[in-house]
Enzyme design. Structure first.
Site, PDB file in Angstrom:
ATOM      1  N   HIS A   1       6.599   7.079  10.919  1.00 23.35           N
ATOM      2  CA  HIS A   1       6.129   6.865   9.535  1.00 23.35           C
ATOM      3  C   HIS A   1       5.365   8.344   9.109  1.00 23.35           C
ATOM      4  O   HIS A   1       4.407   8.458   9.021  1.00 23.35           O
ATOM      5  CB  HIS A   1       4.819   5.763   9.383  1.00 23.35           C
TER       6      HIS A   1
ATOM      7  N   LYS B   1      21.898 -11.252   0.594  1.00 22.22           N
ATOM      8  CA  LYS B   1      23.348 -11.812   0.690  1.00 22.22           C
ATOM      9  C   LYS B   1      24.081 -11.081   1.971  1.00 22.22           C
ATOM     10  O   LYS B   1      25.344 -11.471   1.755  1.00 22.22           O
ATOM     11  CB  LYS B   1      23.902 -11.582  -0.700  1.00 22.22           C
TER      12      LYS B   1
ATOM     13  N   ARG C   1       0.958  -1.299  -0.056  1.00 19.86           N
ATOM     14  CA  ARG C   1      -0.249   0.040   0.087  1.00 19.86           C
ATOM     15  C   ARG C   1       0.844   1.328   0.027  1.00 19.86           C
ATOM     16  O   ARG C   1       0.551   2.192  -0.768  1.00 19.86           O
ATOM     17  CB  ARG C   1      -0.778  -0.201   1.337  1.00 19.86           C
ATOM     18  N   THR C   2       1.830   1.257   0.832  1.00 19.20           N
ATOM     19  CA  THR C   2       2.683   2.248   0.933  1.00 19.20           C
ATOM     20  C   THR C   2       3.553   2.627  -0.154  1.00 19.20           C
ATOM     21  O   THR C   2       3.678   3.741  -0.789  1.00 19.20           O
ATOM     22  CB  THR C   2       3.564   2.486   2.308  1.00 19.20           C
TER      23      THR C   2
ATOM     24  N   ARG D   1      11.697   1.910   3.466  1.00 19.20           N
ATOM     25  CA  ARG D   1      10.851   1.258   4.426  1.00 19.20           C
ATOM     26  C   ARG D   1      11.876   0.061   5.134  1.00 19.20           C
ATOM     27  O   ARG D   1      12.311  -0.756   4.351  1.00 19.20           O
ATOM     28  CB  ARG D   1       9.457   0.523   3.909  1.00 19.20           C
TER      29      ARG D   1
END
Ligand SMILES: [Zn+2]
Lengths: 305, 168
Positions: free
Chosen positions: A129, A80, A51-52, A101
């Site tokens: 956020h 990795k 969504r974000t 994020r």
């Protein structure tokens, strides 16, 4: 804010909020302007949040920017064992701004310190956020015509809800009266209440949802997650206590609007969706305009009205 | 020697009988004495100040008799002067400690350590999900409460309190 990172709501002033909200209004009136067609925007999602990510990518694409990045760390070099610093330094060679994020708290602050290009925090674990907070402010201002002197209720998980904490803190700039509805286990932490007290604002705490509805201008609903409870019996006891049903809105003020950061599970029943007081899908749409305003501000691009 | 944060109490102090005896035993010509350290914190102080990694002459005493504290530790470092920000870090483990600066066998500064505004590197963030506990990043805190000793992580914004403080 030009060329500066946006990591935490604590980094920006009330004046900054208003500049962003005013600019977002202009983008809402005209969201497709090719003002970022010389820019490359990177979206680094070390944990998935469709969504974000889509909201940011839509915001950037509608302004003509190219978008690069990854949507899940398992498909990138991070898997990795690459350090966060190396990933950020590499990607900053390819882009003008990094939207990030990450599941760890503090990751965005650290990235902003090592990155030569600005970083926009799209969620660092349970911490911050800020773009969600700004789109919430935008939605409140738009539906109530002003942010000043409102009665705002927060419902559900007020203890762990990151969006609630940031929004409460931001609203302390606007003489808000807070109505805090939650199970006792999930009350707003004192570290957040401190901000309300510092401004000498009123707050009221409740465990029942119904009595608060007629008093307020905004109902900000949140999800209560089972994993917050050590004992599943405690969860069973509260899980249905904070569900908003359409008939509960009968005595609400005319200007009341229902917000929710989404995704919802069952805390707002679907019969509320068709009530004109339901605003959560518009709220998500506003996220695009607010993110356009943030990108344009940070990249230092002006718009011709 | 940076002067901020150091309260100058007296200069050219006249030594009382017991102090004179102690300083005579192990006086240093030039350097820094850290006195009134709680015995259990002596080795933490050594580590915090990185005294295990410098070539200077160091004298360490612990479980010495103290009129004020019962037992105390003392560290004397020759030819070494600390930045106040650096020495004040030890206030986290030894709030009662006194800093004494000696030049030419004379006490030129004497002050209690004070908790600084920022703490770098020496404390671990209490939040297991903090980025500093997962990547090679030196920790950084803002001291939000000096009386109660509460540190706010510069990265994850969580608060580490005195009771749960761990040193790196
Ligand atoms: Zn931390």
């Amino acid at each position: 804010m030009k060329n500066k990172s946006l990591v935490s709501i604590h980094d920006i002033t009330k004046d900054d909020y208003e500049k962003i909200l005013n600019l977002a209004e202009k983008f809402e009136a005209n969201p497709r302007q090719k003002i970022l067609d010389n820019f490359v925007v990177a979206t680094l999602f070390f944990e998935p949040s469709t969504r974000t990510r889509l909201s940011f990518e839509s915001a950037a694409s509608q302004l003509g920017a190219r978008v690069i990045g990854f949507s899940d760390a398992s498909t990138s070099s991070v898997k990795k064992g690459e350090s966060l610093k190396d990933t950020i330094l590499t990607v900053s060679n390819y882009s003008d701004v990094i939207i990030m994020r990450h599941p760890r708290e503090g990751s965005a602050r650290y990235a902003s310190e090592v990155s030569p290009v600005p970083v926009i925090n799209a969620g660092d674990g349970a911490n911050q956020h800020p773009t969600q907070c700004l789109l919430d402010l935008y939605s409140i201002r738009k539906t109530q015509k002003s942010l000043e002197n409102l009665h705002i209720a927060f419902i559900g998980d007020l203890k762990y809800g990151r969006t609630v904490h940031s929004l409460v803190i931001a609203l302390t700039h606007y003489n808000t009266t807070f109505h805090l509805v939650s199970p006792v286990e999930l009350k707003l932490p004192s570290s957040v209440k401190r901000f309300i007290k510092e401004k000498n604002l009123e707050y009221h705490q409740y465990t029942e949802l119904e009595e608060v509805i007629p008093k307020v201008d905004i109902l900000y609903m949140t999800r209560i997650q089972q994993e917050r409870f050590a004992d599943s019996l405690d969860y069973e006891r509260v899980k249905n206590a904070y569900i908003l049903k359409n008939k509960m809105l009968e005595n609400a003020k005319k200007n009341l609007r229902v917000l929710h950061p989404l995704p919802r599970v069952n805390e707002i029943t679907e019969d509320v969706d068709s009530n004109p007081k339901a605003y959560y899908f518009n709220q998500a749409k506003n996220g695009v305009f607010v993110r356009q305003a943030i990108l344009a501000t940070i990249l230092g691009v002006n718009i011709s009205n | 020697m940076a002067k901020q944060n150091i309260r100058i109490q007296k200069t050219n102090i006249k030594l009382s009988g017991s102090e004179r005896k102690e300083l005579k035993v192990s006086a240093i010509e030039n350097g820094t004495v850290i006195d009134h350290i709680p015995p259990q914190s002596v080795f933490q102080v050594i580590r915090i100040l990185g005294l295990d990694n410098i070539p200077n002459q160091i004298m360490i005493g612990t479980n010495l008799d103290s009129q004020k504290f019962g037992k105390k530790g003392i560290i004397k470092v020759s030819n070494k002067y600390f930045e106040s920000e650096e020495i004040n870090k030890i206030a986290l483990v030894a709030p009662s400690a006194t800093l004494i600066v000696i030049k030419d066998y004379t006490v030129v500064y004497k002050a209690k350590v004070e908790i600084p505004d920022n703490i770098k590197k020496i404390v671990k963030c209490i939040n297991p999900n903090c980025i500093t506990n997962h990547e090679n990043i030196p920790t950084k805190f803002i001291v939000i409460d000096k009386a109660d000793l509460q540190l706010q992580c510069h990265y994850c914004e969580k608060i580490t309190k005195k009771e749960v403080m761990n040193f790196i």
